[in-house]
Design a protein around this motif. Structure first.
Motif, PDB file in Angstrom:
ATOM      1  N   THR A  24       0.802  -1.214   0.000  1.00 22.39           N
ATOM      2  CA  THR A  24       0.000   0.000   0.000  1.00 22.39           C
ATOM      3  C   THR A  24       0.834   1.263   0.000  1.00 22.39           C
ATOM      4  N   ALA A  25       2.104   1.190   0.344  1.00 21.32           N
ATOM      5  CA  ALA A  25       2.922   2.401   0.380  1.00 21.32           C
ATOM      6  C   ALA A  25       3.134   2.927  -1.023  1.00 21.32           C
ATOM      7  N   LEU A  26       3.269   4.242  -1.158  1.00 22.24           N
ATOM      8  CA  LEU A  26       3.372   4.844  -2.484  1.00 22.24           C
ATOM      9  C   LEU A  26       4.754   5.400  -2.760  1.00 22.24           C
ATOM     10  N   VAL A  27       5.732   5.006  -1.965  1.00 23.25           N
ATOM     11  CA  VAL A  27       7.035   5.623  -2.120  1.00 23.25           C
ATOM     12  C   VAL A  27       8.123   4.581  -2.024  1.00 23.25           C
ATOM     13  N   THR A  28       9.280   4.916  -2.549  1.00 23.12           N
ATOM     14  CA  THR A  28      10.403   3.987  -2.575  1.00 23.12           C
ATOM     15  C   THR A  28      11.604   4.649  -1.943  1.00 23.12           C
ATOM     16  N   VAL A  29      12.287   3.953  -1.078  1.00 23.22           N
ATOM     17  CA  VAL A  29      13.492   4.486  -0.462  1.00 23.22           C
ATOM     18  C   VAL A  29      14.681   4.162  -1.346  1.00 23.22           C
ATOM     19  N   VAL A  30      15.611   5.085  -1.437  1.00 22.29           N
ATOM     20  CA  VAL A  30      16.833   4.819  -2.175  1.00 22.29           C
ATOM     21  C   VAL A  30      17.645   3.812  -1.391  1.00 22.29           C
ATOM     22  N   GLY A 186      12.932  -9.956  13.877  1.00 19.34           N
ATOM     23  CA  GLY A 186      12.894  -9.045  12.746  1.00 19.34           C
ATOM     24  C   GLY A 186      12.162  -7.753  13.043  1.00 19.34           C
ATOM     25  N   VAL A 187      12.080  -7.365  14.300  1.00 13.59           N
ATOM     26  CA  VAL A 187      11.404  -6.130  14.694  1.00 13.59           C
ATOM     27  C   VAL A 187      12.453  -5.072  14.996  1.00 13.59           C
ATOM     28  N   GLY A 188      12.307  -3.889  14.382  1.00 14.15           N
ATOM     29  CA  GLY A 188      13.216  -2.796  14.675  1.00 14.15           C
ATOM     30  C   GLY A 188      12.923  -2.215  16.045  1.00 14.15           C
ATOM     31  N   GLN A 189      13.964  -2.070  16.843  1.00 11.46           N
ATOM     32  CA  GLN A 189      13.838  -1.482  18.182  1.00 11.46           C
ATOM     33  C   GLN A 189      14.602  -0.161  18.179  1.00 11.46           C
ATOM     34  N   LEU A 247       5.978   0.368   7.211  1.00 15.93           N
ATOM     35  CA  LEU A 247       7.335   0.778   6.892  1.00 15.93           C
ATOM     36  C   LEU A 247       7.787   0.320   5.508  1.00 15.93           C
ATOM     37  N   VAL A 248       6.899  -0.339   4.768  1.00 17.60           N
ATOM     38  CA  VAL A 248       7.244  -0.734   3.400  1.00 17.60           C
ATOM     39  C   VAL A 248       7.480   0.517   2.574  1.00 17.60           C
ATOM     40  N   THR A 249       8.566   0.548   1.853  1.00 14.32           N
ATOM     41  CA  THR A 249       8.969   1.764   1.146  1.00 14.32           C
ATOM     42  C   THR A 249       8.901   1.621  -0.365  1.00 14.32           C
ATOM     43  N   PRO A 295      14.706   0.047   6.805  1.00 15.92           N
ATOM     44  CA  PRO A 295      13.754  -0.809   6.081  1.00 15.92           C
ATOM     45  C   PRO A 295      14.406  -1.994   5.388  1.00 15.92           C
ATOM     46  N   ALA A 296      15.662  -1.862   5.012  1.00 12.74           N
ATOM     47  CA  ALA A 296      16.352  -2.966   4.354  1.00 12.74           C
ATOM     48  C   ALA A 296      16.598  -4.133   5.300  1.00 12.74           C
ATOM     49  N   ARG A 297      16.468  -3.897   6.606  1.00 17.08           N
ATOM     50  CA  ARG A 297      16.704  -4.944   7.601  1.00 17.08           C
ATOM     51  C   ARG A 297      15.409  -5.529   8.153  1.00 17.08           C
ATOM     52  N   LEU A 298      14.268  -5.004   7.697  1.00 15.39           N
ATOM     53  CA  LEU A 298      12.996  -5.420   8.293  1.00 15.39           C
ATOM     54  C   LEU A 298      12.239  -6.353   7.359  1.00 15.39           C
ATOM     55  N   PRO A 299      11.951  -7.584   7.786  1.00 19.25           N
ATOM     56  CA  PRO A 299      11.150  -8.489   6.955  1.00 19.25           C
ATOM     57  C   PRO A 299       9.695  -8.036   6.915  1.00 19.25           C
ATOM     58  N   ASP A 300       9.065  -8.198   5.729  1.00 14.75           N
ATOM     59  CA  ASP A 300       7.678  -7.762   5.621  1.00 14.75           C
ATOM     60  C   ASP A 300       6.715  -8.888   5.284  1.00 14.75           C
TER      61      ASP A 300
END
Length: 678
Positions: A24-30, A186-189, A247-249, A295-300
């Protein structure tokens, strides 16, 4: 009877494509390089506030320090600022790369230039919204803001490289110092110590879709998800369950890009996550930036298309010997990585039989894969063997997990490819009974892959504005344009929502161009030798027919190959290059070669398709305009040993009807009566 051309060689219409929006996210992280993500701190060793010294190496024209929270920042220029709209002259960013616009900045012109003024910002929080700042507005999204002057300060003309300055904001409350880790689930703290003077903390997500509040509490600390362990027992559940949806980018992950052949757009945009300290007036104060590689470290989500490529299924039983040691997981940055699994010792009921349950290490997912075990004992043995393989894989696993390499190509992003929306200029004859057909004919000759049909199509259906069916027009363009080399060598897909026609050519652009050039040279040379200016139309037709019989032979091997489903082994047999360049081809090759020669000889002709009366075999021949009337010529059958060279020459439709009947594929249906040979 001479064998027919391959049935269904021209591309068939495809059904309307549907898109499943997985994310659902509309943006992409570099994406940035992945390293060990533990205890990453914001501005370590430099304290909570920034100074000009901290920015000295950023190539800035000026640094204005300690701007009050509610003050404007002037940018003087030497031209009349009213001559250039403020938002076209100046922009404010949160980063030196000028990718993230400051949502709390408003640009206005002043008497001697422009000014950046803080404005009250609104951030979405669930179904509602929260105001950021106070009514008068305040700077609250960064400790340093970057001012990009987009025009020449002396003339006001646009510039390629903007002049960049910066200003810092001294907040009454310091920014938190962040410790960021990713735990075993896999949860960011994201942790920080209490900040003196702060009454609360907010976590914000900034992207092109606006500002969203992800977390707002009085106590320090934020976990990137609260989702419990989720059991996935079907492909549907695997596609619908996300561990880090907020947090999906990316709009489409690498795995989602394998769910369709084409997507309209996959925009890229910088996403920034901020932790704000908040004062009693709900005023944003100190601001810290969460590391951009989080976000690169977080499983979705479990990557279902990669899972299928590996021969694994959550719906159908698999051989227990193929139970995996690792499974693919889509990360919040869209990439797919291989994660080890841990098996539960006991089999469970699944798909009417037994299944192996496993947790995906480093995530909160549990999978159940059905297996083809006859009884519980054999299922237990299979799970034990798989568990041992998984233990070894866990020992050898990379950190971060290895990226998965897809076998299936990703969907084509239409916004990233060249789409032809005008008829290209081509050096060869363009054919068509309508403007739409001629447009398609030129696209095929030029080898365009993506064609915008919005100027010709009526809405999102399959009908053109002139009432012609799309595929009716496409078939005519493919059949009646010898230099397109399209018959049996082009596949077509129409995307009605985008009104784009996608053409896939069996031959490379280089091969097509070489074949077109060789064919054109041969046609011109042949006509120069066999046609003289004083010839009548009948004499020119006779010369072309005789030439084809002298240089060509029917390709029985190609015909037999297409009966066995291997027509691609003889690619030239269906094209005019077959009889004209290689001396052999099937009936379509004869008919398209006749048309190519007729074009060069100044004759109007068309290729006609249909079936032979004797046996109902598919066939192709020509009609040519001679002495004010259309007449039938069949060079393929004239080349048969049991008939004379002009047995099927300049016939009327009534005469030809004894041996053949026309179909409706070769010309737009409404225009077929124009070619009656009476």
């Amino acid at each position: 009877m001479t064998p027919p051309p391959p049935g269904g060689a021209a591309p068939s219409p495809r059904p309307r494509r549907t898109r499943r929006s997985v994310l659902t996210a509309l943006v992409t992280v570099v994406a940035v390089a992945l390293g060990t993500l533990a205890a990453v701190r914001f501005w370590p060793e430099r304290g909570p506030w920034l100074s000009a010294e901290d920015l000295a190496d950023q190539g800035l024209s000026e640094v204005i320090e300690d701007v009050p929270l509610t003050d404007s920042v002037p940018v003087p220029v030497d031209f009349d600022p009213s001559s250039v709209p403020a938002d076209q002259a100046l922009a404010v960013y949160l980063d030196r790369d000028l990718t993230v616009r400051a949502p709390d900045a408003q640009i206005a012109d002043t008497a001697d230039g422009y000014a950046a003024t803080p404005q009250t910002s609104t951030a979405w929080a669930g179904a509602g919204a929260q105001q950021i700042g106070v009514e008068s507005g305040s700077w609250g999204f960064a400790q340093v803001y970057y001012l990009a002057l987009l025009v020449d300060p002396g003339t006001g003309e646009p510039v390629e490289e903007p002049q960049v300055s910066a200003f810092t904001v001294r907040t009454p409350v310091a920014a938190p110092t962040l410790d960021v880790t990713v735990d075993d689930d896999g949860v960011g703290q994201v942790g920080w110590q209490p900040v003196d003077g702060a009454t609360g903390y907010r976590v914000l997500r900034l992207g092109s879709d606006g500002v969203r509040v992800l977390h707002s509490e009085t106590d320090p600390g934020w976990a990137t998800t609260e989702q419990p362990i989720t059991s996935l027992a079907s492909s549907w559940s695997a596609q619908s369950e996300h561990q880090h949806e907020d947090l999906v980018t990316v709009r489409y992950s690498d795995d989602a890009l394998r769910g369709d052949d084409f997507i309209e757009d996959n925009p890229t945009d910088q996403v920034t996550y901020l932790v704000q300290t908040v004062t009693t007036e709900n005023r944003a104060s100190g601001v810290a930036t969460v590391p951009t590689d989080l976000p690169a470290r977080l499983p979705d989500a479990v990557a279902v298309h990669a899972l299928a490529e590996l021969g694994l299924s959550l719906d159908q039983p698999i051989d227990p010997g193929t139970l995996p040691a690792q499974v693919p997981v889509s990360m919040a940055d869209g990439r797919t990585r291989m994660f080890p699994v841990s098996y539960l010792a006991e089999p469970v009921s699944a798909a009417g039989g037994w299944g192996a349950s496993m947790t995906v290490d480093g995530t909160r997912f549990r999978l159940t894969i059905p297996i083809t075990s006859a009884d519980v004992g054999s299922a237990q043995q299979a799970i034990q063997a798989a568990s041992e393989r998984a233990d070894q894989a866990r020992t050898d696993a990379a950190d971060p997990p290895a990226e998965y390499a897809y076998q299936q190509p990703a969907a084509v992003v239409l916004s990233e490819v060249e789409i032809s929306d005008t008829a290209p200029e081509v050096p060869y004859p363009v054919h068509g009974t309508t403007e739409f057909v001629r447009f398609l004919s030129a696209q095929l000759i030029a080898g365009k892959q993506y064609v915008d049909l919005s100027a010709y199509m009526a809405g999102r259906g399959m009908s053109a504005t002139d009432g012609t069916d799309l595929w009716d027009a496409f078939y005519e363009a493919a059949y009646q344009t010898p230099m397109a080399l399209a018959y049996a060598r082009v596949d077509a897909v129409y995307l009605p929502d985008q009104q784009v026609l996608v053409l896939t050519y069996a031959d490379s652009p280089e091969q097509r161009a070489a074949d077109q050039a060789a064919l054109s040279a041969t046609v011109q040379d042949t006509v120069a030798r066999i046609i003289t200016p004083d010839m009548s139309e009948t004499e020119r037709v006779r010369a072309i027919n005789a030439h084809l019989l002298s240089v060509a032979a029917y390709d029985d091997d190609a015909y037999d190959a297409q009966l066995g489903g291997n027509a691609d082994a003889y690619p030239q047999a269906w094209l005019p290059t077959g009889v004209l360049l290689h001396g052999t081809g099937v009936c379509v090759s004869y008919a398209s070669a006749f048309q190519a020669l007729a074009d060069a000889a100044g004759l109007d002709s068309v290729m006609v398709t249909g079936v032979a009366v004797d046996g109902g075999e598919g066939h192709a021949w020509n009609k040519v305009w001679v002495d004010g009337a259309w007449r039938v010529v069949d060079s393929t059958w004239n080349d048969s040993p049991w008939v004379g060279s002009e047995r099927f020459f300049l016939q009327t439709d009534a005469q030809a009807a004894a041996d053949r009947s026309e179909d409706q594929d070769w010309i737009v249906d409404a225009n077929q009566p124009m070619y009656a040979a009476g």
